[in-house]
Design an enzyme around this catalytic site. Structure first.
Site, PDB file in Angstrom:
ATOM      1  N   PHE A  63       0.805  -1.230   0.000  1.00 14.21           N
ATOM      2  CA  PHE A  63       0.000   0.000   0.000  1.00 14.21           C
ATOM      3  C   PHE A  63       0.832   1.272   0.000  1.00 14.21           C
ATOM      4  CE2 PHE A  63       0.697  -0.218   4.553  1.00 14.21           C
ATOM      5  CZ  PHE A  63       0.573  -1.567   4.839  1.00 14.21           C
ATOM      6  N   ALA A  64       0.197   2.319  -0.579  1.00 14.15           N
ATOM      7  CA  ALA A  64       0.761   3.667  -0.604  1.00 14.15           C
ATOM      8  C   ALA A  64      -0.159   4.573   0.203  1.00 14.15           C
ATOM      9  CB  ALA A  64       0.855   4.168  -2.042  1.00 14.15           C
ATOM     10  N   TRP A  65       0.438   5.378   1.091  1.00 13.97           N
ATOM     11  CA  TRP A  65      -0.337   6.369   1.824  1.00 13.97           C
ATOM     12  C   TRP A  65       0.567   7.440   2.397  1.00 13.97           C
ATOM     13  CZ3 TRP A  65      -2.883   3.789   6.789  1.00 13.97           C
ATOM     14  CH2 TRP A  65      -1.956   2.947   7.409  1.00 13.97           C
ATOM     15  N   ASN A  66      -0.011   8.600   2.642  1.00 11.06           N
ATOM     16  CA  ASN A  66       0.739   9.770   3.106  1.00 11.06           C
ATOM     17  C   ASN A  66       0.081  10.344   4.349  1.00 11.06           C
ATOM     18  OD1 ASN A  66       2.241   9.696   0.608  1.00 11.06           O
ATOM     19  ND2 ASN A  66       0.511  10.720  -0.368  1.00 11.06           N
ATOM     20  N   HIS A  73      -7.503  26.804   6.317  1.00 16.49           N
ATOM     21  CA  HIS A  73      -7.756  27.867   5.338  1.00 16.49           C
ATOM     22  C   HIS A  73      -6.685  27.864   4.252  1.00 16.49           C
ATOM     23  CE1 HIS A  73     -11.078  29.718   7.633  1.00 16.49           C
ATOM     24  NE2 HIS A  73     -10.466  29.062   8.608  1.00 16.49           N
ATOM     25  N   HIS A  77     -10.848  26.583  -0.422  1.00 18.13           N
ATOM     26  CA  HIS A  77     -11.351  26.250   0.913  1.00 18.13           C
ATOM     27  C   HIS A  77     -12.614  26.996   1.280  1.00 18.13           C
ATOM     28  CE1 HIS A  77      -9.055  29.870   2.205  1.00 18.13           C
ATOM     29  NE2 HIS A  77      -9.904  29.903   3.226  1.00 18.13           N
ATOM     30  N   ASP A  79     -14.883  28.908   4.346  1.00 18.70           N
ATOM     31  CA  ASP A  79     -14.855  29.658   5.612  1.00 18.70           C
ATOM     32  C   ASP A  79     -16.187  29.445   6.320  1.00 18.70           C
ATOM     33  OD1 ASP A  79     -12.407  30.750   4.842  1.00 18.70           O
ATOM     34  OD2 ASP A  79     -13.176  32.789   4.591  1.00 18.70           O
ATOM     35  N   HIS A  83     -15.227  31.237  11.888  1.00 21.66           N
ATOM     36  CA  HIS A  83     -13.919  31.774  11.502  1.00 21.66           C
ATOM     37  C   HIS A  83     -13.768  33.227  11.947  1.00 21.66           C
ATOM     38  CE1 HIS A  83     -10.342  32.649   9.303  1.00 21.66           C
ATOM     39  NE2 HIS A  83     -10.926  33.257   8.298  1.00 21.66           N
ATOM     40  N   HIS A 212     -15.498  38.766   5.377  1.00 21.49           N
ATOM     41  CA  HIS A 212     -15.461  37.916   6.570  1.00 21.49           C
ATOM     42  C   HIS A 212     -16.436  38.444   7.620  1.00 21.49           C
ATOM     43  CE1 HIS A 212     -11.637  36.669   4.728  1.00 21.49           C
ATOM     44  NE2 HIS A 212     -11.740  35.585   5.455  1.00 21.49           N
TER      45      HIS A 212
HETATM   46  C1  23J Z   1      -7.447  35.045   8.866  1.00 19.21           C
HETATM   47  C2  23J Z   1      -7.330  36.421   8.980  1.00 19.21           C
HETATM   48  C3  23J Z   1      -7.591  37.223   7.895  1.00 19.21           C
HETATM   49  C4  23J Z   1      -7.972  36.652   6.704  1.00 19.21           C
HETATM   50  C5  23J Z   1      -8.123  35.263   6.574  1.00 19.21           C
HETATM   51  C6  23J Z   1      -7.840  34.482   7.662  1.00 19.21           C
HETATM   52  C7  23J Z   1      -8.557  34.628   5.286  1.00 19.21           C
HETATM   53  O1  23J Z   1      -8.555  35.217   4.254  1.00 19.21           O
HETATM   54  C8  23J Z   1      -9.120  33.256   5.258  1.00 19.21           C
HETATM   55  O2  23J Z   1      -8.550  32.325   4.669  1.00 19.21           O
HETATM   56  O3  23J Z   1     -10.198  33.058   5.807  1.00 19.21           O
HETATM   57  S1  23J Z   1      -8.302  37.687   5.339  1.00 19.21           S
HETATM   58 MN    MN Z   2     -10.457  31.165   4.897  1.00 17.83          MN
END
Ligand code: 23J
Ligand code: MN
Length: 262
Positions: A63-66, A73, A77, A79, A83, A212
């Site tokens: 087997f292969a694994w990492n 983030h 990805h 959010d 966050h 955000h």
């Molecule tokens: C932490 C602080 C500021 C920012 C961010 C994360 C991100 O852009 C993020 O990946 O959520 S701007």
């Molecule tokens: Mn993010």
């Protein structure tokens, strides 16, 4: 078509390729660009590491694994509301508690690629969104809204992607009024092709990092480092953006997939 054979029909169209899956995800690896916060925030996410455990050798003959070093983030990805401080009190604001019913939804793709190419600090306004709606149809409750900038063409090089100089990072994003308009429509979330959901210069906006701040205040989601938005129609596709079920997670790398009718 009756509702009972809608999924059957979808299944057939997926099998025949009449509905195509567009991969809106960047490759995740040691070269994935990483957000560089200014030095007053001392800590940053480390680069991705992929360490081999075995690959059909004495450490694992069959087997292969990492194992990996991977930030929540990092790369393409998600959010989650927790966050940001404005979303801290939502019990359903973590990757393991959010409503998965919200994650698969119609997607609006607003093409800002020309303007962003001309001006890396381009800001999408509510007026721009409203004229986009006149041309393409209205943005509705529960839908995703993505800002297409074709910034993924820079993702192979962190310096190009972050586009920072002595005045900080320069990349396109939304204005406060744009976000307030979209949130008034009760969208599920907002996505960007840049390192984060906010513009490079968003630290100087009021409030700082308004994508955000305002998205997560409203229990909405963010998507960053999206790829291949140039392969999506402005309207009509369905986006699947599902984070890993990380315990009390604030975000997660995703495989962002769009269903597009050919
Ligand atoms: C932490 C602080 C500021 C920012 C961010 C994360 C991100 O852009 C993020 O990946 O959520 S701007
Ligand atoms: Mn993010």
């Amino acid at each position: 078509m009756t509702s009972s054979n809608l999924l059957e029909n979808l299944g057939l169209k997926l099998l025949t390729g009449e509905i195509e899956i567009v991969d809106c995800t960047a490759i995740l690896g040691p070269d994935t660009p990483i957000l560089q916060l200014p030095p007053d925030f001392a800590k940053n996410t480390p680069k991705v590491e992929i360490h081999k455990i075995s690959e059909y050798d004495q450490d694992g003959p069959f087997f292969a694994w990492n194992w990996m070093v991977l930030g929540e983030h990092t790369g393409t990805h998600f959010d989650a509301p927790h966050h940001w401080i404005t979303g801290k009190d939502f019990e359903d604001g973590y990757t393991d508690t959010l409503s998965i019913q919200r994650l698969i939804a119609p997607v609006n793709v607003i093409d800002c690629s020309e303007a962003s190419n001309d001006n890396p600090d381009f800001l999408l306004t509510s007026d721009f969104v409203k004229s986009w709606e006149e041309a393409n149809g209205s943005i509705n409750k529960g839908e995703w809204v993505l800002m297409r900038t074709d910034w993924d063409k820079r993702a192979h090089n962190q310096d190009l992607f972050l586009n920072a100089n002595e005045t900080g990072p320069h990349s396109p994003g939304p204005t406060v009024d744009c976000l307030e308009y979209l949130l008034s429509k009760e969208i599920v979330g907002w996505g960007s092709q840049c390192i984060g959901t906010d513009a490079g210069q968003a630290g100087g906006m009021n409030p700082p990092f308004p994508a955000h701040n305002l998205l997560h205040k409203n229990n909405c989601f963010g998507l960053a480092s999206l790829a291949n938005l140039d392969k999506l129609p402005p309207k009509g596709a369905i986006l699947i953006a599902a984070p890993l079920k990380i315990e009390r997670g604030t975000g997660s790398p995703i495989r962002a997939l769009a269903l597009v009718q050919k």
